[in-house]
Design a protein around this motif. Sequence first.
Motif, mmCIF file in Angstrom:
data_model
loop_
_atom_site.group_PDB
_atom_site.id
_atom_site.type_symbol
_atom_site.label_atom_id
_atom_site.label_comp_id
_atom_site.label_asym_id
_atom_site.label_seq_id
_atom_site.Cartn_x
_atom_site.Cartn_y
_atom_site.Cartn_z
ATOM 1 N N GLU A 1 -6.436 -6.721 -11.120
ATOM 2 C CA GLU A 1 -7.462 -6.377 -12.108
ATOM 3 C C GLU A 1 -7.483 -4.862 -12.280
ATOM 4 O O GLU A 1 -7.692 -4.119 -11.323
ATOM 5 N N PHE A 2 -7.260 -4.407 -13.530
ATOM 6 C CA PHE A 2 -7.277 -2.974 -13.778
ATOM 7 C C PHE A 2 -8.683 -2.574 -14.200
ATOM 8 O O PHE A 2 -9.093 -2.755 -15.337
ATOM 9 N N GLY A 3 -9.415 -2.041 -13.226
ATOM 10 C CA GLY A 3 -10.779 -1.576 -13.441
ATOM 11 C C GLY A 3 -10.982 -0.242 -12.760
ATOM 12 O O GLY A 3 -10.009 0.440 -12.399
ATOM 13 N N PRO A 4 -12.228 0.159 -12.548
ATOM 14 C CA PRO A 4 -12.503 1.473 -11.953
ATOM 15 C C PRO A 4 -11.820 1.687 -10.603
ATOM 16 O O PRO A 4 -11.303 2.772 -10.328
ATOM 17 N N ARG A 5 -11.808 0.657 -9.759
ATOM 18 C CA ARG A 5 -11.224 0.823 -8.423
ATOM 19 C C ARG A 5 -9.747 1.165 -8.494
ATOM 20 O O ARG A 5 -9.281 2.094 -7.824
ATOM 21 N N LEU A 6 -9.003 0.415 -9.311
ATOM 22 C CA LEU A 6 -7.566 0.673 -9.413
ATOM 23 C C LEU A 6 -7.293 1.967 -10.174
ATOM 24 O O LEU A 6 -6.377 2.729 -9.832
ATOM 25 N N ALA A 7 -8.089 2.243 -11.199
ATOM 26 C CA ALA A 7 -7.889 3.452 -11.993
ATOM 27 C C ALA A 7 -8.107 4.716 -11.177
ATOM 28 O O ALA A 7 -7.468 5.744 -11.419
ATOM 29 N N GLU A 8 -9.011 4.647 -10.206
ATOM 30 C CA GLU A 8 -9.343 5.820 -9.403
ATOM 31 C C GLU A 8 -8.572 5.880 -8.081
ATOM 32 O O GLU A 8 -8.755 6.816 -7.296
ATOM 33 N N MET A 9 -7.710 4.914 -7.835
ATOM 34 C CA MET A 9 -6.970 4.876 -6.575
ATOM 35 C C MET A 9 -5.911 5.969 -6.538
ATOM 36 O O MET A 9 -5.137 6.136 -7.486
ATOM 37 N N ASP A 10 -5.872 6.705 -5.451
ATOM 38 C CA ASP A 10 -4.853 7.737 -5.268
ATOM 39 C C ASP A 10 -3.465 7.095 -5.245
ATOM 40 O O ASP A 10 -3.291 5.963 -4.773
ATOM 41 N N ALA A 11 -2.479 7.819 -5.737
ATOM 42 C CA ALA A 11 -1.126 7.270 -5.838
ATOM 43 C C ALA A 11 -0.580 6.847 -4.475
ATOM 44 O O ALA A 11 0.033 5.784 -4.329
ATOM 45 N N ARG A 12 -0.798 7.663 -3.451
ATOM 46 C CA ARG A 12 -0.315 7.309 -2.116
ATOM 47 C C ARG A 12 -1.069 6.095 -1.559
ATOM 48 O O ARG A 12 -0.481 5.272 -0.841
ATOM 49 N N ASP A 13 -2.337 5.977 -1.904
ATOM 50 C CA ASP A 13 -3.092 4.801 -1.472
ATOM 51 C C ASP A 13 -2.554 3.543 -2.142
ATOM 52 O O ASP A 13 -2.508 2.471 -1.519
ATOM 53 N N PHE A 14 -2.166 3.662 -3.406
ATOM 54 C CA PHE A 14 -1.577 2.517 -4.098
ATOM 55 C C PHE A 14 -0.304 2.074 -3.383
ATOM 56 O O PHE A 14 -0.079 0.869 -3.169
ATOM 57 N N ILE A 15 0.533 3.029 -3.055
ATOM 58 C CA ILE A 15 1.770 2.694 -2.351
ATOM 59 C C ILE A 15 1.466 1.990 -1.037
ATOM 60 O O ILE A 15 2.043 0.939 -0.724
ATOM 61 N N GLN A 16 0.533 2.556 -0.262
ATOM 62 C CA GLN A 16 0.248 2.000 1.058
ATOM 63 C C GLN A 16 -0.434 0.644 0.966
ATOM 64 O O GLN A 16 -0.029 -0.323 1.637
ATOM 65 N N GLN A 17 -1.469 0.541 0.121
ATOM 66 C CA GLN A 17 -2.261 -0.684 0.092
ATOM 67 C C GLN A 17 -1.563 -1.840 -0.628
ATOM 68 O O GLN A 17 -1.654 -2.998 -0.184
ATOM 69 N N VAL A 18 -0.886 -1.522 -1.732
ATOM 70 C CA VAL A 18 -0.276 -2.581 -2.535
ATOM 71 C C VAL A 18 1.153 -2.870 -2.089
ATOM 72 O O VAL A 18 1.512 -4.015 -1.792
ATOM 73 N N LEU A 19 1.980 -1.831 -2.048
ATOM 74 C CA LEU A 19 3.403 -2.038 -1.802
ATOM 75 C C LEU A 19 3.734 -2.259 -0.335
ATOM 76 O O LEU A 19 4.554 -3.129 0.000
ATOM 77 N N VAL A 20 3.106 -1.482 0.542
ATOM 78 C CA VAL A 20 3.468 -1.543 1.966
ATOM 79 C C VAL A 20 2.636 -2.586 2.712
ATOM 80 O O VAL A 20 3.160 -3.592 3.207
ATOM 81 N N ASP A 21 1.319 -2.360 2.795
ATOM 82 C CA ASP A 21 0.462 -3.285 3.555
ATOM 83 C C ASP A 21 0.314 -4.635 2.865
ATOM 84 O O ASP A 21 0.269 -5.681 3.525
ATOM 85 N N GLY A 22 0.222 -4.607 1.536
ATOM 86 C CA GLY A 22 -0.007 -5.855 0.812
ATOM 87 C C GLY A 22 1.220 -6.738 0.698
ATOM 88 O O GLY A 22 1.203 -7.892 1.113
ATOM 89 N N LEU A 23 2.286 -6.191 0.130
ATOM 90 C CA LEU A 23 3.458 -7.005 -0.179
ATOM 91 C C LEU A 23 4.634 -6.797 0.768
ATOM 92 O O LEU A 23 5.550 -7.616 0.795
ATOM 93 N N GLY A 24 4.640 -5.699 1.509
ATOM 94 C CA GLY A 24 5.802 -5.430 2.354
ATOM 95 C C GLY A 24 7.075 -5.311 1.538
ATOM 96 O O GLY A 24 8.110 -5.896 1.868
ATOM 97 N N VAL A 25 7.007 -4.547 0.454
ATOM 98 C CA VAL A 25 8.147 -4.405 -0.460
ATOM 99 C C VAL A 25 9.316 -3.729 0.248
ATOM 100 O O VAL A 25 9.147 -2.722 0.936
ATOM 101 N N ARG A 26 10.519 -4.271 0.053
ATOM 102 C CA ARG A 26 11.734 -3.672 0.623
ATOM 103 C C ARG A 26 12.623 -3.057 -0.452
ATOM 104 O O ARG A 26 13.486 -2.240 -0.154
#
Length: 363
Positions: free
Chosen positions: A93-118
């Motif tokens: 959901e693209f709302g205030p939380r995602l819009a205001e998320m720091d770029a490094r936090d996005f990487i950590q929370q979504v790509l690394v901790d969330g999905l474990g992207v390789r």
Amino acid sequence: MRLIRGLHNLRDQDRGCVATIGNFDGVHLGHRAVFQRLLAQGEALGLPATVITFEPQPMEYFAPAVAPARLTRLREKVAAIADDGIERILLLEFGPRLAEMDARDFIQQVLVDGLGVRFLLVGDDFRFGHNRSGDYALLERVGTELPPEQRFEVANLQTITHADERISSTRIRELLAAGDFEQARQLLGRPYRICGRVGHGDQRGRTIGFPTANIELHRRISPLRGVYAVWVQGVADDPWPGVANIGRRPTLAGTDERLEVHLFDFDGDLYGAHLEVEFALRLRDEQRFNSFEALRAQIERDAESARSWLIDASRQSSTQLPLPERHKPSDIVRHAFGPKHGVDLGERKRFGWDGPASPDSER
């Protein structure tokens, strides 16, 4: 295919994947080439392919007044992505939380901790995070700085072209607005369609002899506006011919955009049916008429033009698009809606069968 609505719905088995990020509006041939590359990489690594996308699309959140028209509603997009073999879609959901998320936090929370992207596949102009502070270079850098068990590779999307023309959602919108459905089909890899469920309208069309199936657009802005010759799927086994209007119905003082389809020589109840409307020819712009009678006369001319063009196009097509004349109307309605619906056969033969002079399919 598994649709994951939000990070909070991720499971342990969703971690470890190859991924790509984008709007993927229209799911055109360029997007499909990305998916095939992603699937190949996933097969090489023994990992599932995940598409990360957003609802609403970021531009619709930040600047809804100038956001581009949607080629596909969410339901259509998800179905098209699944058809290409993608195993998982993470819908954020693209709302205030995602819009205001720091770029490094996005990487950590979504790509690394969330999905474990390789492995991550994005364009070199991809921007993300608060104030668009994240870019391709940041992804590459962070991907190599993480602990070994969390590192991921980043690869650049290549520009996909067709006949030396870059395939993009923007270009397809331009082609649709111009009524160039053949070129749009070349870039999409399929005819352009709008899908939706038939709902109740104001039944004005029925009063002037042209009842319509009313379909909600489920998008802020439609890429089409005007009157079109169409094929409709979901009525019978074969596409059914008709004429459609997309717009606000200025003669009727309409305020909301809607898709209204008049099906030729059809008599049946379609309320609640899910239809796919394929646009074949642009006939004219939507316009305001001074009276219902003037509107009725123009719709009659539109219907005749659409009917004639669809018959000619079907006969000339190398694929020989099927015409409803291959079935008896009563068999079509019985097959699609059950035995309780009958058809009153009229005298005229407009499309190769005896059909009612005034179809009754107002939705």
